[in-house]
Design a protein around this motif. Structure first.
Motif, PDB file in Angstrom:
ATOM      1  N   GLY A   1       0.772  -1.241   0.000  1.00 56.87           N
ATOM      2  CA  GLY A   1       0.000   0.000   0.000  1.00 56.87           C
ATOM      3  C   GLY A   1       0.796   1.279   0.000  1.00 56.87           C
ATOM      4  O   GLY A   1       0.227   2.360  -0.183  1.00 56.87           O
ATOM      5  N   LEU A   2       2.105   1.192   0.231  1.00 49.89           N
ATOM      6  CA  LEU A   2       2.900   2.418   0.325  1.00 49.89           C
ATOM      7  C   LEU A   2       2.881   3.193  -0.990  1.00 49.89           C
ATOM      8  O   LEU A   2       3.143   2.635  -2.053  1.00 49.89           O
ATOM      9  CB  LEU A   2       4.354   2.089   0.682  1.00 49.89           C
ATOM     10  CG  LEU A   2       4.711   1.896   2.151  1.00 49.89           C
ATOM     11  CD1 LEU A   2       6.201   1.607   2.286  1.00 49.89           C
ATOM     12  CD2 LEU A   2       4.335   3.114   2.978  1.00 49.89           C
ATOM     13  N   PRO A   3       2.599   4.486  -0.931  1.00 51.41           N
ATOM     14  CA  PRO A   3       2.690   5.312  -2.139  1.00 51.41           C
ATOM     15  C   PRO A   3       4.150   5.519  -2.529  1.00 51.41           C
ATOM     16  O   PRO A   3       5.066   5.220  -1.753  1.00 51.41           O
ATOM     17  CB  PRO A   3       2.035   6.629  -1.718  1.00 51.41           C
ATOM     18  CG  PRO A   3       2.185   6.681  -0.236  1.00 51.41           C
ATOM     19  CD  PRO A   3       2.154   5.262   0.240  1.00 51.41           C
TER      20      PRO A   3
ATOM     21  N   LEU B   1      14.756   1.594  17.725  1.00 44.23           N
ATOM     22  CA  LEU B   1      13.833   2.657  18.130  1.00 44.23           C
ATOM     23  C   LEU B   1      12.965   3.127  16.979  1.00 44.23           C
ATOM     24  O   LEU B   1      11.901   3.708  17.198  1.00 44.23           O
ATOM     25  CB  LEU B   1      14.618   3.845  18.699  1.00 44.23           C
ATOM     26  CG  LEU B   1      15.459   3.584  19.952  1.00 44.23           C
ATOM     27  CD1 LEU B   1      16.123   4.871  20.422  1.00 44.23           C
ATOM     28  CD2 LEU B   1      14.620   2.983  21.070  1.00 44.23           C
ATOM     29  N   THR B   2      13.398   2.911  15.755  1.00 42.12           N
ATOM     30  CA  THR B   2      12.627   3.349  14.586  1.00 42.12           C
ATOM     31  C   THR B   2      11.988   2.168  13.859  1.00 42.12           C
ATOM     32  O   THR B   2      11.658   2.267  12.680  1.00 42.12           O
ATOM     33  CB  THR B   2      13.520   4.139  13.611  1.00 42.12           C
ATOM     34  OG1 THR B   2      14.641   3.326  13.226  1.00 42.12           O
ATOM     35  CG2 THR B   2      14.038   5.410  14.258  1.00 42.12           C
TER      36      THR B   2
ATOM     37  N   GLY C   1       8.714   4.599   5.699  1.00 41.01           N
ATOM     38  CA  GLY C   1       9.400   5.509   4.798  1.00 41.01           C
ATOM     39  C   GLY C   1       8.865   6.920   4.681  1.00 41.01           C
ATOM     40  O   GLY C   1       8.874   7.485   3.578  1.00 41.01           O
ATOM     41  N   PRO C   2       8.428   7.571   5.785  1.00 37.26           N
ATOM     42  CA  PRO C   2       8.021   8.972   5.635  1.00 37.26           C
ATOM     43  C   PRO C   2       9.238   9.840   5.349  1.00 37.26           C
ATOM     44  O   PRO C   2      10.371   9.474   5.662  1.00 37.26           O
ATOM     45  CB  PRO C   2       7.429   9.307   7.009  1.00 37.26           C
ATOM     46  CG  PRO C   2       8.155   8.401   7.963  1.00 37.26           C
ATOM     47  CD  PRO C   2       8.370   7.128   7.202  1.00 37.26           C
TER      48      PRO C   2
ATOM     49  N   GLU D   1       5.267  10.918  -3.098  1.00 38.85           N
ATOM     50  CA  GLU D   1       3.900  11.194  -2.641  1.00 38.85           C
ATOM     51  C   GLU D   1       3.743  11.007  -1.128  1.00 38.85           C
ATOM     52  O   GLU D   1       2.648  11.179  -0.604  1.00 38.85           O
ATOM     53  CB  GLU D   1       2.916  10.266  -3.371  1.00 38.85           C
ATOM     54  CG  GLU D   1       2.866  10.513  -4.883  1.00 38.85           C
ATOM     55  CD  GLU D   1       1.968   9.514  -5.584  1.00 38.85           C
ATOM     56  OE1 GLU D   1       1.666   8.449  -4.989  1.00 38.85           O
ATOM     57  OE2 GLU D   1       1.566   9.793  -6.726  1.00 38.85           O
ATOM     58  N   ARG D   2       4.822  10.682  -0.455  1.00 37.78           N
ATOM     59  CA  ARG D   2       4.739  10.474   0.987  1.00 37.78           C
ATOM     60  C   ARG D   2       4.844  11.802   1.731  1.00 37.78           C
ATOM     61  O   ARG D   2       5.553  12.713   1.289  1.00 37.78           O
ATOM     62  CB  ARG D   2       5.861   9.522   1.437  1.00 37.78           C
ATOM     63  CG  ARG D   2       5.763   8.151   0.801  1.00 37.78           C
ATOM     64  CD  ARG D   2       6.943   7.274   1.162  1.00 37.78           C
ATOM     65  NE  ARG D   2       6.941   6.056   0.356  1.00 37.78           N
ATOM     66  CZ  ARG D   2       7.873   5.120   0.396  1.00 37.78           C
ATOM     67  NH1 ARG D   2       8.905   5.255   1.241  1.00 37.78           N
ATOM     68  NH2 ARG D   2       7.792   4.062  -0.380  1.00 37.78           N
TER      69      ARG D   2
END
Length: 414
Positions: A247-249, A279-280, A287-288, A253-254
């Motif tokens: 589903g990731l754009p 931590l991430t 992927g923002p 587009e993020r």
């Protein structure tokens, strides 16, 4: 120890623990300012296993081998190989990624210590509320942020699910102290410097390996002889990540995003979203785009002017799920400030709560789902506006993982 009891000079019943690798018996907030961990409790999957300052290791530490007499071995850095006579039942922890691992493996009732137990009991139960038939009670446990050696004798835990290298950073602890506990109480079996690939302290750097959250969870499951539970939860995560990947754009587009924490809105700490370390583990797979573009290090204090200059489209607010946090008030503080109110995320109502960075596998599943919806509502379903109470009740057809399956695994219904 109570009543003036002396530290025992003879080995206890758990001296069956034998160490190899780095440790040998007888030889014996990420912080707000970038320190060693969460000084404010509001607080990741590193991916591959790798050694400190080196390329990823090809070694496989995940095997637990039978010794032929009922005992078995498991291995983790920086401890090395440990021999257990039987699976641990009582568990000392320091940080919550380890406490969550014990919880996931059905040992929650056996936890004897953890950092800020009442705080994290309240926070974790906001999520556990959505796991049918699962309960968790960490309230009143020994708070182990700065553990006392004599208290560890008193607790007499079957295993110390904590990183001995990190423990030796405490003023009262040296290498000889952690080795004494391993010999006379029970072994250490944990890794914490993988949180953000911290530099190991002197004496521990040689061969220190960094693990992703789930890679470490696999090793811990081997130590507890809970391979089946690990594999069942790992399958849930794999399905969730496959859904996310589908589903990731495209990257262009993020949205741009930042993560912040603040007990007092006058002192806002910013945290990175994609740096190495566990931590991430709930933001990196999504992927923002970093609104700070790498200009702000994790744990840096920022003000509204700095945030406006970055102008994120989404603000992720650490600790927003803690029962004592006024999430509505946090949003209002941004909205009523002449500078903060100009931030795009504030204008569009996209300040969203987060749980904790020192997450284990259970919290990681919720935070992957939650953050996917907060960042990409068009792809994964709208995230409801949250102000208080437990994790929102997501309609079943909009959930990204199976709550009942996770609950069954924790409860041992495999």
């Amino acid at each position: 120890m109570p009543n003036g009891a002396e530290v025992p000079t003879e080995p206890t019943r758990r001296t069956f623990a034998k160490y190899g690798g780095t440790v040998a018996l007888g030889g014996l907030l990420a912080g707000c300012a970038g320190g060693e961990a969460e000084s404010n409790p509001a607080g990741g999957d590193g991916g591959e296993t790798e050694s400190a300052g080196s390329e990823p290791s090809d070694s496989d530490d995940s095997s637990a081998d039978d010794a032929g007499d009922g005992s078995y071995t498991a291995s983790i850095s920086p401890v090395g190989e440990v021999t257990f006579e039987s699976p641990p039942e009582t568990v000392f922890t320091r940080l919550t990624h380890h406490a969550d691992m014990a919880f996931a493996l059905g040992r929650s009732d056996g936890i004897t210590a953890m950092h800020a137990p009442d705080y994290y009991d309240g926070l974790w139960n906001q999520f556990v509320e959505r796991l049918p038939g699962v309960s968790l009670d960490w309230s009143g446990l020994y708070s182990s942020w700065q553990p006392d050696k004599e208290k560890l004798y008193e607790l007499d835990s079957d295993v110390h699910l904590a990183d001995p290298a990190w423990i030796t950073r405490q003023d009262a602890w040296g290498r000889e102290d952690v080795d004494e506990i391993a010999e006379r109480v029970s072994p250490w079996f944990g890794n914490s410097l993988s949180d953000r690939h911290q530099e190991p302290p002197e004496g521990w750097a040689d061969g220190y390996q960094y693990y992703g959250l789930w890679a470490q969870f696999e090793l811990v499951a081997e130590a507890f002889r809970e391979r089946e539970r690990y594999e069942a939860l790992a399958a849930v995560r794999e399905d969730l990540l496959a859904t996310v990947d589908d589903g990731l754009p495209s990257e262009s587009e993020r949205p741009t995003a930042i993560m912040v924490a603040a007990a007092d809105i006058e002192e806002i700490y910013a945290y990175t979203l994609s740096n190495p370390g566990f931590l991430t583990s709930h933001t990196r797979p999504l992927g923002p785009r970093d609104a700070f573009e790498g200009s702000v290090e994790s744990g840096t204090v920022v003000d509204f002017e700095t945030i406006l200059e970055a102008d994120p489209e989404v603000i992720l607010y650490l600790g927003g799920f803690e029962p004592g946090t006024d999430m509505a008030g946090r949003r209002t503080a941004f909205e009523e400030d002449p500078v903060g109110s100009e931030v795009t995320a504030v204008k569009n109502g996209r300040i969203h709560p987060q749980g904790a960075r020192y997450q284990g596998p259970v919290l990681n599943l919720f935070q992957l789902e939650m953050t996917a919806k907060q960042l990409y509502p068009d792809a994964f379903g709208e995230w409801p506006r949250y102000e208080e109470g437990p994790y929102p009740e997501i309609p079943e057809d909009e959930r990204l993982f199976d709550r009942q399956r996770v609950a069954d695994v924790i409860n041992g219904n495999l």
